[in-house]
Scaffold this active site. Structure first.
Site, PDB file in Angstrom:
ATOM      1  N   GLU A  41       0.783  -1.218  -0.122  1.00 57.41           N
ATOM      2  CA  GLU A  41       0.051  -0.101   0.159  1.00 57.41           C
ATOM      3  C   GLU A  41       0.596   1.103   0.001  1.00 57.41           C
ATOM      4  O   GLU A  41       0.759   1.995   1.059  1.00 57.41           O
ATOM      5  CB  GLU A  41      -1.028  -0.013   1.204  1.00 57.41           C
ATOM      6  CG  GLU A  41      -2.001  -1.102   1.256  1.00 57.41           C
ATOM      7  CD  GLU A  41      -3.085  -0.867   2.412  1.00 57.41           C
ATOM      8  OE1 GLU A  41      -2.878   0.226   3.047  1.00 57.41           O
ATOM      9  OE2 GLU A  41      -4.174  -1.474   2.295  1.00 57.41           O
ATOM     10  N   GLU A  88      -5.450  -8.407   0.644  1.00 53.88           N
ATOM     11  CA  GLU A  88      -6.335  -8.042   2.073  1.00 53.88           C
ATOM     12  C   GLU A  88      -7.496  -7.720   1.839  1.00 53.88           C
ATOM     13  O   GLU A  88      -7.969  -7.221   0.843  1.00 53.88           O
ATOM     14  CB  GLU A  88      -5.448  -7.014   2.782  1.00 53.88           C
ATOM     15  CG  GLU A  88      -4.199  -6.948   3.371  1.00 53.88           C
ATOM     16  CD  GLU A  88      -3.729  -5.871   4.079  1.00 53.88           C
ATOM     17  OE1 GLU A  88      -4.495  -5.134   4.514  1.00 53.88           O
ATOM     18  OE2 GLU A  88      -2.432  -5.683   3.897  1.00 53.88           O
TER      19      GLU A  88
HETATM   20  C1  GCO Z   1      -3.415  -1.456   5.480  1.00 57.12           C
HETATM   21  C2  GCO Z   1      -2.521  -2.335   6.139  1.00 57.12           C
HETATM   22  C3  GCO Z   1      -2.819  -3.237   7.232  1.00 57.12           C
HETATM   23  C4  GCO Z   1      -4.078  -2.710   7.973  1.00 57.12           C
HETATM   24  C5  GCO Z   1      -5.474  -3.139   7.411  1.00 57.12           C
HETATM   25  C6  GCO Z   1      -6.493  -2.809   8.290  1.00 57.12           C
HETATM   26  O1  GCO Z   1      -4.112  -1.907   4.564  1.00 57.12           O
HETATM   27  O2  GCO Z   1      -3.619  -0.645   6.118  1.00 57.12           O
HETATM   28  O3  GCO Z   1      -2.125  -3.282   4.933  1.00 57.12           O
HETATM   29  O4  GCO Z   1      -1.699  -3.239   7.849  1.00 57.12           O
HETATM   30  O5  GCO Z   1      -4.036  -3.384   9.132  1.00 57.12           O
HETATM   31  O6  GCO Z   1      -5.470  -2.944   6.176  1.00 57.12           O
HETATM   32  O7  GCO Z   1      -6.486  -1.503   8.224  1.00 57.12           O
END
Ligand code: GCO
Length: 427
Positions: A164, A332
């Site tokens: 990200e 994710e």
């Molecule tokens: C993000 C990260 C994760 C977070 C998840 C929940 O997307 O910010 O990759 O580390 O914990 O997304 O917010």
């Protein structure tokens, strides 16, 4: 009905600073998140990742959980400051030890290790020299990638370079809500962006150079738009909106990252695109072009307050696939709930089960529509440190009692195991 192909990869994810703890062990250097979380008023309740879910010591339990759920893959990240405590090339062999144990145990359990090289824990020593504003950080990242690739050659073959970028630059160097907590002018954020792209490219070249069979991608995030109805005009409006708006964290979105990287002749072109998708915005064709449909008052929301929009997991992958034609993984997806241990000693999380059920059905519609999506990583395997929110948001399939480190699989863990076992048939 078969919802997912038999070889679909089912996994769960985590990240180093969020789960490991052990921040002073075996020569680990400081990261920007150590500094940031120890600065007053930056993280809710002054929480830090000092102990987190204690996975630095309890990784065997984590592997057992992954195995019990029957997962095909586990996505974790490597802490750069463990390998390069000062951010340079004074490698710290002791920093590999825990990952060696983790990777070997995963392989032994028949689980594919998917390693992320950068999930935001930049060595503080590099930040002291400008962090991502400095091109040297990109070169240091390339060197670190080479060292890690060399070390895990033949054992780890699936990689995410960076997690990200939109978020860590937008929130770390833009809004200041994340480490290193800077609020730079847009042009200075763009410099970080440029260096991040270079860092990714150097890392991908290093990984491929060391082992051509390495499969390398990155995890992208940003605004996802989905059509407010099945009408062709709304679909077109959502498609347009998704790739036109300066949306996402700090103004960076999927296309800011993927448009340049996915060009045929770009040496940083990934083998696959990882998408982190939690929710999206409904869009319809308005009189003056695409317009957002406001989320209904009282509509379902997660504990974080995020809207529950399963459609994002159908249309996000569809639009990204149409535009880039690269294999996709959902790197994710998940939610935080107000989970607690019930009188019966278990953790009941029907909201998480319902959420995942809806989102996975939506993903199956993308598969059905011909999108080349190969796998899904649930975020997260275990409860962990949720950045500026500290421990207030529980994202895990497995509950962590932070006082003792004890893990309790939630109802959703058993449910997910059933989905995995049936290759989605149980949905
Ligand atoms: C993000 C990260 C994760 C977070 C998840 C929940 O997307 O910010 O990759 O580390 O914990 O997304 O917010």
């Amino acid at each position: 009905m078969e919802y997912f192909p038999k070889d679909f990869l089912w996994g769960a994810a985590s990240a180093s600073y969020q789960t490991e703890g052990g921040v002073k062990e075996d020569g680990r250097g400081e990261s920007v998140w150590d500094t940031f979380s120890h600065t007053p008023c930056k993280v809710r309740n002054s929480d830090t990742g000092d102990v987190a879910a204690d996975s630095y010591h309890r990784w065997r339990e984590d592997v057992a959980l992954v195995k019990d759920m029957g997962l095909g893959a586990y996505r974790f990240s490597i802490a750069w400051p463990r390998i390069a405590p000062n951010g340079g090339t004074d490698w710290n062999p002791a920093g590999f030890a825990m990952y060696d144990g983790l990777v070997d145990a995963l392989l032994e359990a028949g689980v594919q290790p998917w390693a992320t090289l950068y999930h935001w824990d930049l060595p503080q020593a590099l930040q002291n020299k400008g962090g991502w504003q400095n091109e040297d950080t990109a070169r240091a990242f390339g060197a670190y990638a080479r060292e890690v690739a060399e070390h895990f050659k033949g054992r780890v073959t699936h990689w995410f370079t960076i997690n990200e970028p939109q978020c860590f630059i937008g929130m770390g160097y833009g809004s200041g809500e994340h480490a290193p907590g800077l609020r730079l002018r847009p042009e200075d954020q763009l410099l970080c962006w440029k260096n991040m792209l270079l860092g990714h490219t150097l890392a991908i070249q290093a990984l491929r150079g060391i082992d051509p069979s390495n499969v390398v991608g990155l995890a992208s995030c940003g605004g996802v738009c989905y059509p407010a109805s099945e009408r062709a005009e709304d679909i077109e409006a959502a498609r347009k909106r998704m790739f036109a708006r300066p949306e996402g964290f700090g103004g960076f979105s999927h296309h800011d990252l993927l448009d340049p990287l996915c060009l045929e002749d770009n040496p940083g072109k990934p083998d696959f695109i990882g998408l982190n998708i939690y929710n999206g915005i409904a869009v319809r064709a308005g009189e003056n072009g695409p317009e957002d449909v406001p989320y209904p008052m009282g509509g379902p929301r997660t504990a974080f307050g995020w809207p529950v929009t399963p459609e994002a997991l159908e249309w996000g992958p569809r639009f990204v696939w149409e535009r880039y034609h690269l294999p996709l993984y959902i790197s994710e997806n998940g939610l935080s709930c107000r989970d607690w241990v019930a009188l019966d000693g278990k953790v009941h999380d029907p909201g998480r089960i319902d959420f995942l059920h809806r989102y996975l059905l939506a993903l199956s519609r993308a598969v059905d529509a011909g999108v080349d999506v190969h796998g899904y990583f649930q975020w997260a395997l275990i409860d962990n440190f949720e950045w500026a929110e500290g421990y207030d948001q529980r994202f895990g399939l497995v509950y962590v009692d932070y006082a003792t480190g004890r893990r309790i699989p939630k109802d959703s863990a058993e449910w997910y195991a059933g989905v995995v076992k049936s290759s989605g048939g149980a949905l």
